[in-house]
Design an enzyme around this catalytic site. Structure first.
Site, mmCIF file in Angstrom:
data_model
loop_
_atom_site.group_PDB
_atom_site.id
_atom_site.type_symbol
_atom_site.label_atom_id
_atom_site.label_comp_id
_atom_site.label_asym_id
_atom_site.label_seq_id
_atom_site.Cartn_x
_atom_site.Cartn_y
_atom_site.Cartn_z
ATOM 1 N N CYS A 74 42.022 52.981 50.694
ATOM 2 C CA CYS A 74 41.194 54.221 50.476
ATOM 3 C C CYS A 74 41.889 55.014 50.820
ATOM 4 O O CYS A 74 41.614 56.557 50.542
ATOM 5 C CB CYS A 74 40.318 54.107 52.466
ATOM 6 N N HIS A 94 38.231 60.895 54.956
ATOM 7 C CA HIS A 94 38.366 60.038 53.981
ATOM 8 C C HIS A 94 36.662 59.603 54.828
ATOM 9 O O HIS A 94 36.449 59.476 55.916
ATOM 10 C CB HIS A 94 39.196 58.429 54.284
ATOM 11 N N ASN A 119 31.362 54.955 50.429
ATOM 12 C CA ASN A 119 32.709 54.976 50.359
ATOM 13 C C ASN A 119 33.345 54.501 49.407
ATOM 14 O O ASN A 119 32.958 53.172 48.774
ATOM 15 C CB ASN A 119 33.136 53.230 51.309
HETATM 16 O O1 UT7 Z 1 37.468 52.692 53.853
HETATM 17 C C1 UT7 Z 1 38.590 51.476 54.263
HETATM 18 C C2 UT7 Z 1 38.026 50.580 55.676
HETATM 19 N N1 UT7 Z 1 37.021 51.085 56.810
HETATM 20 C C3 UT7 Z 1 36.255 51.531 57.297
HETATM 21 O O2 UT7 Z 1 36.898 52.238 57.488
HETATM 22 C C4 UT7 Z 1 34.786 50.706 57.942
HETATM 23 C C5 UT7 Z 1 35.726 50.571 59.285
HETATM 24 N N2 UT7 Z 1 34.018 49.620 60.179
HETATM 25 C C6 UT7 Z 1 32.982 49.900 60.062
HETATM 26 O O3 UT7 Z 1 32.361 51.520 59.587
HETATM 27 C C7 UT7 Z 1 31.634 49.185 60.127
HETATM 28 O O4 UT7 Z 1 32.398 48.158 61.423
HETATM 29 C C8 UT7 Z 1 30.720 48.658 60.076
HETATM 30 C C9 UT7 Z 1 29.805 49.968 59.169
HETATM 31 C C10 UT7 Z 1 31.558 48.105 59.348
HETATM 32 C C11 UT7 Z 1 30.001 47.978 60.585
HETATM 33 O O5 UT7 Z 1 29.609 48.559 62.069
HETATM 34 P P1 UT7 Z 1 29.266 47.511 63.656
HETATM 35 O O6 UT7 Z 1 28.536 48.670 64.274
HETATM 36 O O7 UT7 Z 1 30.554 47.973 63.660
HETATM 37 O O8 UT7 Z 1 28.334 46.556 63.565
HETATM 38 P P2 UT7 Z 1 28.916 44.838 63.960
HETATM 39 O O9 UT7 Z 1 30.248 44.892 62.765
HETATM 40 O O10 UT7 Z 1 29.822 44.877 64.654
HETATM 41 O O11 UT7 Z 1 27.480 44.343 63.674
HETATM 42 C C12 UT7 Z 1 26.475 44.872 64.575
HETATM 43 C C13 UT7 Z 1 25.516 43.843 64.348
HETATM 44 C C14 UT7 Z 1 25.632 42.476 64.339
HETATM 45 O O12 UT7 Z 1 25.251 41.215 64.601
HETATM 46 P P3 UT7 Z 1 24.946 40.935 65.985
HETATM 47 O O13 UT7 Z 1 25.990 39.639 66.269
HETATM 48 O O14 UT7 Z 1 25.431 42.138 66.565
HETATM 49 O O15 UT7 Z 1 23.425 40.134 65.847
HETATM 50 C C15 UT7 Z 1 25.939 42.024 62.839
HETATM 51 O O16 UT7 Z 1 25.553 40.720 61.796
HETATM 52 O O17 UT7 Z 1 25.184 44.496 63.256
HETATM 53 C C16 UT7 Z 1 24.948 43.643 62.526
HETATM 54 N N3 UT7 Z 1 24.548 43.620 60.754
HETATM 55 C C17 UT7 Z 1 24.286 44.529 59.769
HETATM 56 N N4 UT7 Z 1 22.632 44.184 60.416
HETATM 57 C C18 UT7 Z 1 21.322 45.062 60.148
HETATM 58 C C19 UT7 Z 1 25.898 43.589 59.988
HETATM 59 N N5 UT7 Z 1 25.760 44.023 58.867
HETATM 60 C C20 UT7 Z 1 24.173 44.241 58.920
HETATM 61 C C21 UT7 Z 1 23.182 44.736 58.228
HETATM 62 N N6 UT7 Z 1 21.969 44.999 58.257
HETATM 63 N N7 UT7 Z 1 23.780 45.776 57.067
#
Ligand code: UT7
Length: 336
Positions: free
Chosen positions: A116, A257, A287
């Site tokens: 990225c 980004h 993204n």
């Molecule tokens: O460009 C390269 C660099 N990349 C980035 O900068 C990305 C950085 N990371 C992020 O933007 C975020 O961490 C994500 C968008 C990838 C994920 O968001 P988050 O708020 O960190 O969510 P999480 O991974 O902590 O997941 C929270 C919950 C989980 O459920 P439980 O364990 O709390 O029951 C996941 O299973 O949300 C669940 N979850 C979803 N639920 C509905 C994960 N993806 C989804 C989804 N829909 N698509």
């Protein structure tokens, strides 16, 4: 000796027609428009669906549009750098293929893979070639078909990415008061464990097993990446402000980004700037990795004024990150 400055003198972009909406994704995996909108800020992303077309297809259209818009003949272009993690094939470089497709035959071309941060790294590289005094016209293109490495059975990653390309022309600045003033690029290979593609490289070539194990897709530990992204982009941007004596109110635009709206908002907060100083289009494209920055600059081009203070900042796999400070070189035009 007076130092030559490099400046962006034109920008273009291209994205595929097909928009994959959150509603449609919700039919494919267990997710919802509400989750994606509140956690990431994306509403839809563009997907290149035609078989046999790769990133060079997107990149070559952006470059063709740029040549036309800047009234540049392909024969004038001395160097084309393509930032991508999704080249058409492992070799040759997507840049070579884009040059061929756009008739750029008098120069050389190569790819940069900094995920990225690829566009920022490529921009800094192009600036150095211009500052050497040996080059006058360079194209930097970020082109990504992220859908080719996205697992549409994995709800944690499939809502995040989209396909697009953006290209800029880099030339010696006619005026020393505008152009690229400063940048800081960084990387830390310790980040590999949090964000990578498991197979398909030389360490683990493609095999029946790697395909069955779905190892040819993006692997991301979202929370770890999130924390690093906020702190590293904010630190790099603040360093640009500090070194170049830019107060929050002096900044016309932050071009961050586009990986997550919450990351962008947190970076802006740490910089002490308001949301209307920030280019944000993640809701429309998701993204697009190396294409996010030129896609923003292209969309905002008409609003930009000569002398505007702009900071670009990125964070991506590697980890790679950085920030660049430039003064915009021309008044926005209405040719789009
Ligand atoms: O460009 C390269 C660099 N990349 C980035 O900068 C990305 C950085 N990371 C992020 O933007 C975020 O961490 C994500 C968008 C990838 C994920 O968001 P988050 O708020 O960190 O969510 P999480 O991974 O902590 O997941 C929270 C919950 C989980 O459920 P439980 O364990 O709390 O029951 C996941 O299973 O949300 C669940 N979850 C979803 N639920 C509905 C994960 N993806 C989804 C989804 N829909 N698509």
């Amino acid at each position: 000796m007076t130092k030559i400055k490099a400046a962006i003198t034109g920008v273009e972009a291209y994205f595929p027609e097909y928009a994959l909406t959150n509603e449609e994704l919700s039919q494919m995996v267990d997710t919802s428009d509400e989750w994606i909108t509140t956690r990431v800020g994306i509403k839809e992303r563009r997907i290149l669906r035609e078989r046999g077309k790769g990133s060079s297809y997107l990149g070559s259209i952006a470059v063709e549009k740029l040549l036309k818009k800047t009234k540049t003949s392909p024969s004038e272009v001395e160097l084309l750098i393509c930032a991508t993690v999704t080249p058409d094939m492992q070799f040759p470089a997507a840049a070579n293929i884009i040059s061929e497709k756009t008739g750029i035959k008098n120069g050389f071309s190569f790819d940069i893979n900094a995920a990225c941060s690829g566009f920022l790294y490529a921009l800094a590289t192009a600036a150095s070639f211009i500052e050497s005094g040996n080059y006058k016209k360079i194209i930097v293109v970020g082109a990504e078909k992220m859908s080719s490495i996205t697992d549409y059975t994995d709800r944690a990653t499939c809502p995040l990415f989209g396909d697009a390309a953006g290209a800029v022309m880099i030339e010696p600045s006619a005026n020393k008061d505008v152009g690229i003033f400063d940048y800081k690029l960084e990387s830390d290979g310790d980040g590999v464990k949090h964000l990578h593609m498991k197979a398909g490289g030389s360490a683990k070539p493609a095999s029946h097993e790697t395909v069955d194990a779905r190892e040819h897709f993006i692997y991301q530990e979202g929370q770890a990446v999130f924390k690093f992204a906020v702190s590293r982009m904010a630190d790099a941007s603040l360093e640009m402000m500090d070194k170049n004596d830019i107060k929050p109110e002096d900044l016309a635009w932050l071009v961050p980004h586009q990986a997550n709206l919450r990351i962008i908002e947190a970076v802006a907060r740490r910089m002490g700037i308001s949301k209307d100083q920030v280019m944000i289009n993640i809701h429309k494209y998701g993204n697009t990795t190396a294409a996010t920055l030129p896609l923003c600059i292209w969309e905002w081009e008409n609003k930009l004024k000569k002398g505007d203070n702009i900071i670009l900042t990125t964070f991506g796999a590697g980890f790679t990150w950085g920030a660049m400070y430039l003064k915009w070189a021309y008044n926005g035009n209405n040719t789009k």
